[in-house]
Design a protein around this motif. Structure first.
Motif, PDB file in Angstrom:
ATOM      1  N   GLY A  93      15.990  71.106  20.351  1.00  0.00           N
ATOM      2  CA  GLY A  93      17.314  71.460  19.818  1.00  0.00           C
ATOM      3  C   GLY A  93      17.989  72.621  20.532  1.00  0.00           C
ATOM      4  N   LYS A  94      17.492  73.008  21.712  1.00  0.00           N
ATOM      5  CA  LYS A  94      18.038  74.178  22.421  1.00  0.00           C
ATOM      6  C   LYS A  94      19.502  73.953  22.828  1.00  0.00           C
ATOM      7  CE  LYS A  94      14.820  73.862  25.625  1.00  0.00           C
ATOM      8  NZ  LYS A  94      14.151  72.647  25.135  1.00  0.00           N
ATOM      9  N   SER A  95      19.740  72.817  23.527  1.00  0.00           N
ATOM     10  CA  SER A  95      21.119  72.557  23.988  1.00  0.00           C
ATOM     11  C   SER A  95      22.046  72.345  22.804  1.00  0.00           C
ATOM     12  CB  SER A  95      21.162  71.317  24.878  1.00  0.00           C
ATOM     13  OG  SER A  95      20.335  71.518  25.977  1.00  0.00           O
ATOM     14  N   THR A  96      21.515  71.736  21.744  1.00  0.00           N
ATOM     15  CA  THR A  96      22.348  71.502  20.566  1.00  0.00           C
ATOM     16  C   THR A  96      22.805  72.834  19.984  1.00  0.00           C
ATOM     17  OG1 THR A  96      21.053  69.527  20.153  1.00  0.00           O
ATOM     18  CG2 THR A  96      22.388  70.349  18.332  1.00  0.00           C
ATOM     19  N   LEU A  97      21.894  73.798  19.938  1.00  0.00           N
ATOM     20  CA  LEU A  97      22.248  75.113  19.412  1.00  0.00           C
ATOM     21  C   LEU A  97      23.366  75.736  20.264  1.00  0.00           C
ATOM     22  CD1 LEU A  97      21.658  77.455  17.467  1.00  0.00           C
ATOM     23  CD2 LEU A  97      19.884  78.225  19.051  1.00  0.00           C
TER      24      LEU A  97
ATOM     25  N   GLU B   1      10.116  72.959  23.437  1.00  0.00           N
ATOM     26  CA  GLU B   1       9.833  71.712  24.161  1.00  0.00           C
ATOM     27  C   GLU B   1      11.070  70.831  24.252  1.00  0.00           C
ATOM     28  OE1 GLU B   1       6.608  70.178  21.906  1.00  0.00           O
ATOM     29  OE2 GLU B   1       5.171  71.555  22.833  1.00  0.00           O
ATOM     30  N   ASN B   2      10.972  69.768  25.067  1.00  0.00           N
ATOM     31  CA  ASN B   2      12.085  68.809  25.183  1.00  0.00           C
ATOM     32  C   ASN B   2      12.454  68.290  23.800  1.00  0.00           C
ATOM     33  OD1 ASN B   2      10.507  67.620  28.105  1.00  0.00           O
ATOM     34  ND2 ASN B   2      12.444  68.689  28.056  1.00  0.00           N
ATOM     35  N   GLY B   3      13.751  68.263  23.537  1.00  0.00           N
ATOM     36  CA  GLY B   3      14.220  67.688  22.265  1.00  0.00           C
ATOM     37  C   GLY B   3      14.096  68.627  21.071  1.00  0.00           C
TER      38      GLY B   3
ATOM     39  N   PHE C 162      31.428  73.053  19.976  1.00  0.00           N
ATOM     40  CA  PHE C 162      31.740  71.659  20.305  1.00  0.00           C
ATOM     41  C   PHE C 162      31.534  70.790  19.071  1.00  0.00           C
ATOM     42  CE2 PHE C 162      30.809  72.943  24.807  1.00  0.00           C
ATOM     43  CZ  PHE C 162      32.120  72.809  25.206  1.00  0.00           C
ATOM     44  N   TYR C 163      30.784  71.325  18.100  1.00  0.00           N
ATOM     45  CA  TYR C 163      30.599  70.660  16.801  1.00  0.00           C
ATOM     46  C   TYR C 163      30.612  71.732  15.732  1.00  0.00           C
ATOM     47  CZ  TYR C 163      28.452  67.127  19.839  1.00  0.00           C
ATOM     48  OH  TYR C 163      28.196  66.227  20.824  1.00  0.00           O
ATOM     49  N   ASP C 164      30.937  71.325  14.517  1.00  0.00           N
ATOM     50  CA  ASP C 164      30.758  72.211  13.362  1.00  0.00           C
ATOM     51  C   ASP C 164      29.354  71.981  12.820  1.00  0.00           C
ATOM     52  OD1 ASP C 164      33.229  73.461  13.224  1.00  0.00           O
ATOM     53  OD2 ASP C 164      34.146  71.779  12.162  1.00  0.00           O
TER      54      ASP C 164
ATOM     55  N   LEU D  77      18.415  65.113  11.264  1.00  0.00           N
ATOM     56  CA  LEU D  77      18.689  66.547  11.455  1.00  0.00           C
ATOM     57  C   LEU D  77      18.028  67.026  12.749  1.00  0.00           C
ATOM     58  CD1 LEU D  77      18.339  68.365   8.021  1.00  0.00           C
ATOM     59  CD2 LEU D  77      20.406  67.997   9.358  1.00  0.00           C
ATOM     60  N   VAL D  78      18.796  67.605  13.652  1.00  0.00           N
ATOM     61  CA  VAL D  78      18.186  68.113  14.894  1.00  0.00           C
ATOM     62  C   VAL D  78      18.054  69.634  14.853  1.00  0.00           C
ATOM     63  CG1 VAL D  78      18.752  66.205  16.427  1.00  0.00           C
ATOM     64  CG2 VAL D  78      20.410  67.987  16.103  1.00  0.00           C
ATOM     65  N   LEU D  79      18.790  70.302  13.941  1.00  0.00           N
ATOM     66  CA  LEU D  79      18.560  71.729  13.682  1.00  0.00           C
ATOM     67  C   LEU D  79      18.371  71.882  12.180  1.00  0.00           C
ATOM     68  CD1 LEU D  79      21.238  73.460  15.969  1.00  0.00           C
ATOM     69  CD2 LEU D  79      18.784  73.301  16.383  1.00  0.00           C
TER      70      LEU D  79
ATOM     71  N   PHE E  41      33.043  61.488  21.659  1.00  0.00           N
ATOM     72  CA  PHE E  41      32.239  61.088  22.812  1.00  0.00           C
ATOM     73  C   PHE E  41      30.811  60.685  22.409  1.00  0.00           C
ATOM     74  CE2 PHE E  41      35.667  63.729  24.189  1.00  0.00           C
ATOM     75  CZ  PHE E  41      36.189  63.012  25.251  1.00  0.00           C
ATOM     76  N   ASP E  42      30.400  61.087  21.192  1.00  0.00           N
ATOM     77  CA  ASP E  42      29.063  60.733  20.715  1.00  0.00           C
ATOM     78  C   ASP E  42      29.069  59.482  19.865  1.00  0.00           C
ATOM     79  OD1 ASP E  42      27.545  62.754  21.782  1.00  0.00           O
ATOM     80  OD2 ASP E  42      28.196  64.160  20.251  1.00  0.00           O
ATOM     81  N   ASN E  43      30.257  58.981  19.590  1.00  0.00           N
ATOM     82  CA  ASN E  43      30.369  57.870  18.648  1.00  0.00           C
ATOM     83  C   ASN E  43      30.174  56.550  19.376  1.00  0.00           C
ATOM     84  OD1 ASN E  43      31.193  55.928  16.875  1.00  0.00           O
ATOM     85  ND2 ASN E  43      32.913  57.127  16.079  1.00  0.00           N
TER      86      ASN E  43
HETATM   87  N1  ATP Z   1      24.887  63.349  21.384  1.00  0.00           N
HETATM   88  C1  ATP Z   1      23.785  63.155  20.671  1.00  0.00           C
HETATM   89  N2  ATP Z   1      23.770  62.288  19.636  1.00  0.00           N
HETATM   90  C2  ATP Z   1      22.665  62.104  18.888  1.00  0.00           C
HETATM   91  N3  ATP Z   1      21.495  62.764  19.095  1.00  0.00           N
HETATM   92  C3  ATP Z   1      21.463  63.653  20.126  1.00  0.00           C
HETATM   93  C4  ATP Z   1      22.603  63.887  20.957  1.00  0.00           C
HETATM   94  N4  ATP Z   1      22.278  64.816  21.882  1.00  0.00           N
HETATM   95  C5  ATP Z   1      20.977  65.141  21.623  1.00  0.00           C
HETATM   96  N5  ATP Z   1      20.513  64.452  20.580  1.00  0.00           N
HETATM   97  C6  ATP Z   1      19.180  64.550  19.987  1.00  0.00           C
HETATM   98  O1  ATP Z   1      19.030  65.866  19.465  1.00  0.00           O
HETATM   99  C7  ATP Z   1      17.720  66.349  19.671  1.00  0.00           C
HETATM  100  C8  ATP Z   1      17.812  67.732  20.345  1.00  0.00           C
HETATM  101  O2  ATP Z   1      18.365  67.542  21.640  1.00  0.00           O
HETATM  102  P1  ATP Z   1      18.668  68.781  22.593  1.00  0.00           P
HETATM  103  O3  ATP Z   1      19.362  68.240  23.798  1.00  0.00           O
HETATM  104  O4  ATP Z   1      19.329  69.848  21.823  1.00  0.00           O
HETATM  105  O5  ATP Z   1      17.204  69.232  22.957  1.00  0.00           O
HETATM  106  P2  ATP Z   1      16.723  70.288  24.044  1.00  0.00           P
HETATM  107  O6  ATP Z   1      15.761  71.183  23.344  1.00  0.00           O
HETATM  108  O7  ATP Z   1      17.873  70.936  24.721  1.00  0.00           O
HETATM  109  O8  ATP Z   1      15.936  69.308  25.030  1.00  0.00           O
HETATM  110  P3  ATP Z   1      15.684  69.414  26.605  1.00  0.00           P
HETATM  111  O9  ATP Z   1      14.676  70.494  26.799  1.00  0.00           O
HETATM  112  O10 ATP Z   1      15.107  68.068  26.937  1.00  0.00           O
HETATM  113  O11 ATP Z   1      16.975  69.691  27.269  1.00  0.00           O
HETATM  114  C9  ATP Z   1      16.985  65.305  20.500  1.00  0.00           C
HETATM  115  O12 ATP Z   1      16.164  64.557  19.632  1.00  0.00           O
HETATM  116  C10 ATP Z   1      18.089  64.430  21.056  1.00  0.00           C
HETATM  117  O13 ATP Z   1      17.666  63.100  21.170  1.00  0.00           O
END
Ligand code: ATP
Length: 591
Positions: free
Chosen positions: A387-391, A383-385, A398-400, A363-365, A120-122
């Protein structure tokens, strides 16, 4: 079928997709496909049998021989020719229904197989997914109608060329030599116009977007408020005219080529007719051959035209089939283990985890390390971006991770069977789903349905008065698209998502900004409800509202993908200047 292919590659690719399509027919409805394998050749050949019988009748009339046997053959061939399309249509209908169900079930089955979100990210798959999920119920119908017509026309053409070659093989070859390039040129005219205006070009997509934008429900408010009509209509008109003039240029060029072939076709057929007349005059052949030639010429040109038209119309559906297989063949590389979920785990630890999204090298984390004790309540802030949701998505598998490990006690979570692992979690996401299903189904999701418990939870998340005032039942469909359906506000939907989360009752709980759409009082109530319900559970909650950190045992602070603090709120206030600044900033806003 990529755009920059040579003609030969395009042709072989077309045939490959066509072959896959026919195999799909066989897999979707073997019986119906079997019947069509008999019916189609019959439908192709019978008119030609009638032509042959007509030729015999004329010859027999000229020679004053009895014509009754030939007449009977002609009559039967004509009668069956009339009846067959009705039977074929009936079988085609069955095949269409079965194929529609078959394709959709295959797509759904594949989606079930994909445990990660990689596909879905591709971005390469983005267009494919849009096309696959679009409500194009006409595609299977097109595949069948045009796909089968191609078979029928091809059989007819082969038989007709063989019939003609029995009299004059070089005339037949000459005819093929002029008819095939003419047909290819017609095919390209149709194809170019169709692609440029209707389907795949960038301009076509923009045009579709402009026209749908003004009809979209979600955009209806802002389109009206900011009066977007004139600029969008102007953009549409300008691009349409520009695109159309490009198409017309191509059309003109190709029409010129087409006309040149037409002159050749007329010359060859005219000469052929002259050759047959001379052959009759000199007594080489009997009079009936003229009927045969005239009729065959009519059939050949109409079959060729139909073959070209149907091949061109089929093209778009073959593209769909190509995308279908692209999706079906996608390999999810998420690791799946065999171990059961360790119910008695004591710690969740993230060990030196780094991560970049698939198909992105950023690298987001970065080297994330922390350990959480069972039962702890952890707030994740940043802050926004950052990496909270990614963690959260990594913890939910959902990812390795690209590097490092996530462990339950000392066990790498990749060794645990993925379905068992997921069942141990429940979550509410920022972008929670609004299922167009009944309210009860929205809450119970895939779990055993207990209406009393559903009602209980809806009351706990504060929806009792909404249900009562709006007379919403558990069976009410949550979309206005359905009869007697209803819709809810953003905050009410968020509460439904929270009820779904509570219903799932996982051992580890994730809340990713679960109260973003709620007012402060409701937010407080929800946190209290959740923490009351989940007091023995390990809870992670992502929040921007630092007032919520009061509910956490420890706060994990992320900055630009790195952990820059992991301690209690009070300790972080003392030791982490960035955290203190963020907290005080929000506090000041409320004073
Ligand atoms: N599916 C994706 N593919 C590529 N990069 C992504 C994807 N989802 C998020 N990112 C990038 O990963 C980084 C971290 O995003 P993430 O959503 O984890 O941040 P967040 O801390 O939860 O932000 P927010 O507070 O805005 O929700 C951001 O730079 C974002 O652009």
């Amino acid at each position: 079928m990529k755009q920059k292919q040579s003609r030969w590659q395009h042709f072989t690719e077309y045939l490959r997709q066509l072959e896959k399509t026919y195999r799909l027919f066989g897999a979707a409805a073997p019986q119906a496909a079997g019947w069509l394998m008999v019916l189609l050749p019959l439908q192709a050949v019978l008119p030609l049998v009638a032509v042959q019988a007509g030729q015999q009748i004329i010859n027999q009339l000229v020679q004053r021989h009895p014509i009754w046997a030939s007449f009977a053959i002609w009559l039967v061939a004509m009668a069956v020719t009339q009846i067959l399309p009705t039977i074929t249509l009936f079988v085609q209908g069955i095949l269409t229904d079965k194929l529609t169900g078959f394709l959709n079930l295959k797509l759904m089955g594949k989606s079930k197989e994909l445990k990660s979100l990689n596909l879905f990210d591709n971005s390469k798959y983005f267009d494919d997914l849009q096309m696959l999920k679009s409500d194009d119920s006409w595609r299977p119908v097109n595949l069948i109608v045009f796909g089968l017509s191609i078979v029928q026309q091809s059989i007819m053409l082969v038989v007709m060329f063989v019939m003609l070659a029995r009299y004059n093989w070089w005339l037949t070859l000459a005819l093929i030599a002029v008819l095939v390039p003419q047909s290819i040129s017609y095919y390209r005219i149709q194809q170019d116009a169709f692609e440029t205006m209707v389907t795949r070009s960038k301009n076509a997509r923009k045009l579709n977007y402009y026209s749908s934008l003004l009809l979209d429900r979600l955009d209806a408010k802002e389109v009206r408020l900011f009066n977007m009509f004139t600029p969008i209509i102007t953009k549409y008109r300008r691009l349409f005219n520009q695109t159309q003039s490009q198409v017309n240029q191509v059309r003109r060029k190709q029409a010129l080529v087409g006309t040149s072939y037409l002159i050749l076709v007329v010359a060859v057929t005219g000469y052929g007719f002259y050759w047959f007349i001379t052959a009759v005059q000199t007594g080489t052949y009997q009079m009936g051959v003229l009927l045969l030639y005239i009729t065959l010429m009519g059939y050949i040109s109409s079959s060729m035209a139909k073959l070209v038209e149907d091949s061109s119309l089929l093209y778009d559906s073959l593209l769909w089939i190509e995308k279908f297989y692209h999706f079906i063949d996608f390999q999810d590389d998420l690791h799946d283990g065999r171990q059961p979920f360790p119910i008695d785990f004591q710690t969740v630890s993230v060990q030196n985890v780094s991560f970049h999204y698939p198909f992105s090298d950023q690298l987001v984390l970065k080297h994330v390390n922390f350990t959480v004790q069972r039962g702890e309540k952890i707030a994740i802030v940043g802050e926004n971006g950052s990496g909270k949701s990614t963690l959260v998505k990594l913890l939910l598998r959902f990812y390795d991770p690209s590097a490092g490990q996530i462990q339950l006690d000392q066990q790498n979570v990749q060794t645990i069977e993925i379905n068992a692992y997921r069942q141990a979690f429940s979550a509410t996401f920022q972008d929670f789903s609004k299922f167009k299903l009944s309210l009860g189904e929205n809450v119970a999701a895939a779990h055993a349905y207990d209406p009393t418990y559903v009602k209980n939870l809806l009351a706990q998340v504060g929806l009792a008065s909404y249900l009562q005032q709006k007379n919403v039942q558990l069976t009410t469909m949550m979309s206005k698209e359905f009869a007697h359906g209803t819709d809810a506000s953003g905050g009410q939907w968020q509460r439904i998502a929270l009820a779904r989360d509570l219903y799932a009752d996982g051992q580890i709980e994730f809340l990713d900004e679960p109260t973003a759409a709620l007012d402060p009082r409701s937010e407080q109530e929800i946190y209290q409800t959740f923490l009351q319900q989940n007091r023995h559970k390990t809870v992670f909650f992502v929040t921007h509202r630092l007032s919520a950190v009061q509910y956490a045992d420890r706060v994990l602070m992320l900055q630009n993908g790195r952990v820059t603090g992991f301690a209690s709120h009070a300790e972080l206030l003392q030791t982490n200047p960035e955290y203190a600044e963020l907290y005080n900033l929000q506090k000041a806003a409320y004073q």
